[in-house]
Each structure stands twice: as C-alpha cells, then as structure tokens.
Design a protein around this motif. Structure first.
Motif, PDB file in Angstrom:
ATOM      1  N   LYS A  30       0.834  -1.207   0.000  1.00  0.00           N
ATOM      2  CA  LYS A  30       0.000   0.000   0.000  1.00  0.00           C
ATOM      3  C   LYS A  30       0.869   1.257   0.000  1.00  0.00           C
ATOM      4  O   LYS A  30       0.602   2.214  -0.729  1.00  0.00           O
ATOM      5  N   PHE A  31       1.924   1.251   0.812  1.00  0.00           N
ATOM      6  CA  PHE A  31       2.813   2.404   0.870  1.00  0.00           C
ATOM      7  C   PHE A  31       3.507   2.611  -0.470  1.00  0.00           C
ATOM      8  O   PHE A  31       3.628   3.726  -0.955  1.00  0.00           O
ATOM      9  N   LEU A  32       3.953   1.533  -1.102  1.00  0.00           N
ATOM     10  CA  LEU A  32       4.578   1.641  -2.422  1.00  0.00           C
ATOM     11  C   LEU A  32       3.589   2.223  -3.422  1.00  0.00           C
ATOM     12  O   LEU A  32       3.950   3.089  -4.225  1.00  0.00           O
ATOM     13  N   TYR A  33       2.344   1.777  -3.387  1.00  0.00           N
ATOM     14  CA  TYR A  33       1.319   2.334  -4.270  1.00  0.00           C
ATOM     15  C   TYR A  33       1.195   3.847  -4.044  1.00  0.00           C
ATOM     16  O   TYR A  33       1.127   4.623  -4.998  1.00  0.00           O
ATOM     17  N   GLU A  34       1.163   4.260  -2.796  1.00  0.00           N
ATOM     18  CA  GLU A  34       1.035   5.680  -2.466  1.00  0.00           C
ATOM     19  C   GLU A  34       2.249   6.485  -2.926  1.00  0.00           C
ATOM     20  O   GLU A  34       2.121   7.633  -3.343  1.00  0.00           O
ATOM     21  N   ILE A  35       3.436   5.885  -2.874  1.00  0.00           N
ATOM     22  CA  ILE A  35       4.644   6.546  -3.387  1.00  0.00           C
ATOM     23  C   ILE A  35       4.558   6.680  -4.907  1.00  0.00           C
ATOM     24  O   ILE A  35       4.786   7.743  -5.464  1.00  0.00           O
ATOM     25  N   GLU A  36       4.215   5.580  -5.578  1.00  0.00           N
ATOM     26  CA  GLU A  36       4.162   5.578  -7.038  1.00  0.00           C
ATOM     27  C   GLU A  36       3.112   6.540  -7.587  1.00  0.00           C
ATOM     28  O   GLU A  36       3.276   7.066  -8.687  1.00  0.00           O
ATOM     29  N   THR A  37       2.056   6.758  -6.846  1.00  0.00           N
ATOM     30  CA  THR A  37       0.990   7.651  -7.308  1.00  0.00           C
ATOM     31  C   THR A  37       1.117   9.045  -6.699  1.00  0.00           C
ATOM     32  O   THR A  37       0.197   9.854  -6.804  1.00  0.00           O
ATOM     33  N   ASP A  38       2.254   9.315  -6.072  1.00  0.00           N
ATOM     34  CA  ASP A  38       2.567  10.630  -5.498  1.00  0.00           C
ATOM     35  C   ASP A  38       1.571  11.082  -4.430  1.00  0.00           C
ATOM     36  O   ASP A  38       1.350  12.269  -4.241  1.00  0.00           O
ATOM     37  N   LYS A  39       1.002  10.120  -3.733  1.00  0.00           N
ATOM     38  CA  LYS A  39       0.068  10.453  -2.657  1.00  0.00           C
ATOM     39  C   LYS A  39       0.778  10.614  -1.321  1.00  0.00           C
ATOM     40  O   LYS A  39       0.244  11.219  -0.410  1.00  0.00           O
ATOM     41  N   LYS A  40       1.983  10.045  -1.214  1.00  0.00           N
ATOM     42  CA  LYS A  40       2.759  10.153   0.023  1.00  0.00           C
ATOM     43  C   LYS A  40       4.224  10.357  -0.302  1.00  0.00           C
ATOM     44  O   LYS A  40       4.732   9.867  -1.299  1.00  0.00           O
ATOM     45  N   GLY A  41       4.877  11.069   0.595  1.00  0.00           N
ATOM     46  CA  GLY A  41       6.319  11.208   0.520  1.00  0.00           C
ATOM     47  C   GLY A  41       6.970  10.035   1.222  1.00  0.00           C
ATOM     48  O   GLY A  41       6.288   9.125   1.698  1.00  0.00           O
ATOM     49  N   PHE A  42       8.278  10.075   1.317  1.00  0.00           N
ATOM     50  CA  PHE A  42       8.991   8.959   1.938  1.00  0.00           C
ATOM     51  C   PHE A  42      10.298   9.447   2.520  1.00  0.00           C
ATOM     52  O   PHE A  42      10.797  10.512   2.163  1.00  0.00           O
ATOM     53  N   SER A  43      10.853   8.650   3.397  1.00  0.00           N
ATOM     54  CA  SER A  43      12.111   8.994   4.066  1.00  0.00           C
ATOM     55  C   SER A  43      13.307   8.582   3.216  1.00  0.00           C
ATOM     56  O   SER A  43      13.176   7.825   2.249  1.00  0.00           O
ATOM     57  N   ALA A  44      14.458   9.063   3.636  1.00  0.00           N
ATOM     58  CA  ALA A  44      15.706   8.667   2.965  1.00  0.00           C
ATOM     59  C   ALA A  44      15.929   7.165   3.105  1.00  0.00           C
ATOM     60  O   ALA A  44      16.410   6.517   2.173  1.00  0.00           O
ATOM     61  N   THR A  45      15.558   6.609   4.228  1.00  0.00           N
ATOM     62  CA  THR A  45      15.712   5.168   4.451  1.00  0.00           C
ATOM     63  C   THR A  45      14.862   4.381   3.457  1.00  0.00           C
ATOM     64  O   THR A  45      15.318   3.389   2.886  1.00  0.00           O
ATOM     65  N   THR A  46      13.637   4.830   3.256  1.00  0.00           N
ATOM     66  CA  THR A  46      12.759   4.176   2.288  1.00  0.00           C
ATOM     67  C   THR A  46      13.331   4.297   0.880  1.00  0.00           C
ATOM     68  O   THR A  46      13.363   3.332   0.126  1.00  0.00           O
ATOM     69  N   LEU A  47      13.808   5.484   0.538  1.00  0.00           N
ATOM     70  CA  LEU A  47      14.418   5.703  -0.773  1.00  0.00           C
ATOM     71  C   LEU A  47      15.610   4.777  -0.984  1.00  0.00           C
ATOM     72  O   LEU A  47      15.775   4.189  -2.052  1.00  0.00           O
ATOM     73  N   MET A  48      16.421   4.619   0.030  1.00  0.00           N
ATOM     74  CA  MET A  48      17.584   3.729  -0.074  1.00  0.00           C
ATOM     75  C   MET A  48      17.141   2.287  -0.295  1.00  0.00           C
ATOM     76  O   MET A  48      17.741   1.563  -1.094  1.00  0.00           O
ATOM     77  N   GLY A  49      16.089   1.858   0.382  1.00  0.00           N
ATOM     78  CA  GLY A  49      15.579   0.497   0.198  1.00  0.00           C
ATOM     79  C   GLY A  49      15.055   0.267  -1.203  1.00  0.00           C
ATOM     80  O   GLY A  49      15.314  -0.773  -1.831  1.00  0.00           O
ATOM     81  N   ILE A  50      14.335   1.241  -1.734  1.00  0.00           N
ATOM     82  CA  ILE A  50      13.810   1.134  -3.094  1.00  0.00           C
ATOM     83  C   ILE A  50      14.958   1.145  -4.103  1.00  0.00           C
ATOM     84  O   ILE A  50      14.980   0.354  -5.046  1.00  0.00           O
ATOM     85  N   SER A  51      15.915   2.026  -3.891  1.00  0.00           N
ATOM     86  CA  SER A  51      17.078   2.129  -4.771  1.00  0.00           C
ATOM     87  C   SER A  51      17.840   0.810  -4.824  1.00  0.00           C
ATOM     88  O   SER A  51      18.212   0.336  -5.896  1.00  0.00           O
ATOM     89  N   LYS A  52      18.056   0.232  -3.679  1.00  0.00           N
ATOM     90  CA  LYS A  52      18.781  -1.044  -3.607  1.00  0.00           C
ATOM     91  C   LYS A  52      17.983  -2.151  -4.292  1.00  0.00           C
ATOM     92  O   LYS A  52      18.537  -2.938  -5.054  1.00  0.00           O
ATOM     93  N   ALA A  53      16.683  -2.198  -4.042  1.00  0.00           N
ATOM     94  CA  ALA A  53      15.837  -3.236  -4.643  1.00  0.00           C
ATOM     95  C   ALA A  53      15.794  -3.117  -6.163  1.00  0.00           C
ATOM     96  O   ALA A  53      15.758  -4.124  -6.865  1.00  0.00           O
ATOM     97  N   LEU A  54      15.798  -1.888  -6.672  1.00  0.00           N
ATOM     98  CA  LEU A  54      15.742  -1.670  -8.118  1.00  0.00           C
ATOM     99  C   LEU A  54      17.118  -1.636  -8.771  1.00  0.00           C
ATOM    100  O   LEU A  54      17.230  -1.560  -9.994  1.00  0.00           O
TER     101      LEU A  54
END
Length: 84
Positions: A30-54
């Motif tokens: 759900k949080f990823l959906y909200e990030i992808e649709t620009d409904k929620k921001g995210f922390s640097a930690t979350t960004l690092m996790g997404i960056s690493k996963a991708l």
C-alpha cells in the motif's frame, strides 16, 4: 516525470509486481502504491531500500539521471595533468 512515476517505471521495466518490489524494499504494498501515485512522501531510508531493490542510484530515482554536477569539471581538470 515525478519520482513516484519513475519508481513505477523502473519496477515495470524490471518485471516486478508491486508486491515483489515492496517486499524487496521492506515496505508495505500500500505504501509503495502511495509513493508511485505521489500520494505520500517517503524517508531517505525508504528511498535507499527502493534504490537497492531496483539496483539504481539514488540520483537516478530522484533526478532521472546519474549525472553529477561537478563531474565534467573534475574530468577536465584531471586531463590537464601529465599521466606520469
């Protein structure tokens, strides 16, 4: 392109479902959906996790390129030195 749209594009290019990427990035689907649709921001930690996963740089997710502001200046300065 927004950061969220860029994340979604990268996810789709890699063939990940939202569920798979959320698992790899250690966030909820759900949080990823909200990030992808620009409904929620995210922390640097979350960004690092997404960056690493991708498997892309933080710069690429945030700016759409891996260009570094001073890279050309550094390269031109180094070229002026004698290699020996």
């Amino acid at each position: 392109m927004t950061v969220g749209a860029r994340i979604m594009q990268l996810r789709l290019n890699r063939g990940y479902t939202r569920e798979q990427l959320a698992y790899l990035a250690d966030i909820s689907e759900k949080f990823l959906y909200e990030i992808e649709t620009d409904k929620k921001g995210f922390s640097a930690t979350t960004l690092m996790g997404i960056s690493k996963a991708l498997e892309v740089s933080l710069d690429y997710i945030m700016y759409g390129s891996e260009y570094r502001k001073y890279e050309e200046e550094i390269v031109s300065t180094l070229k002026r030195f004698n290699p020996n």
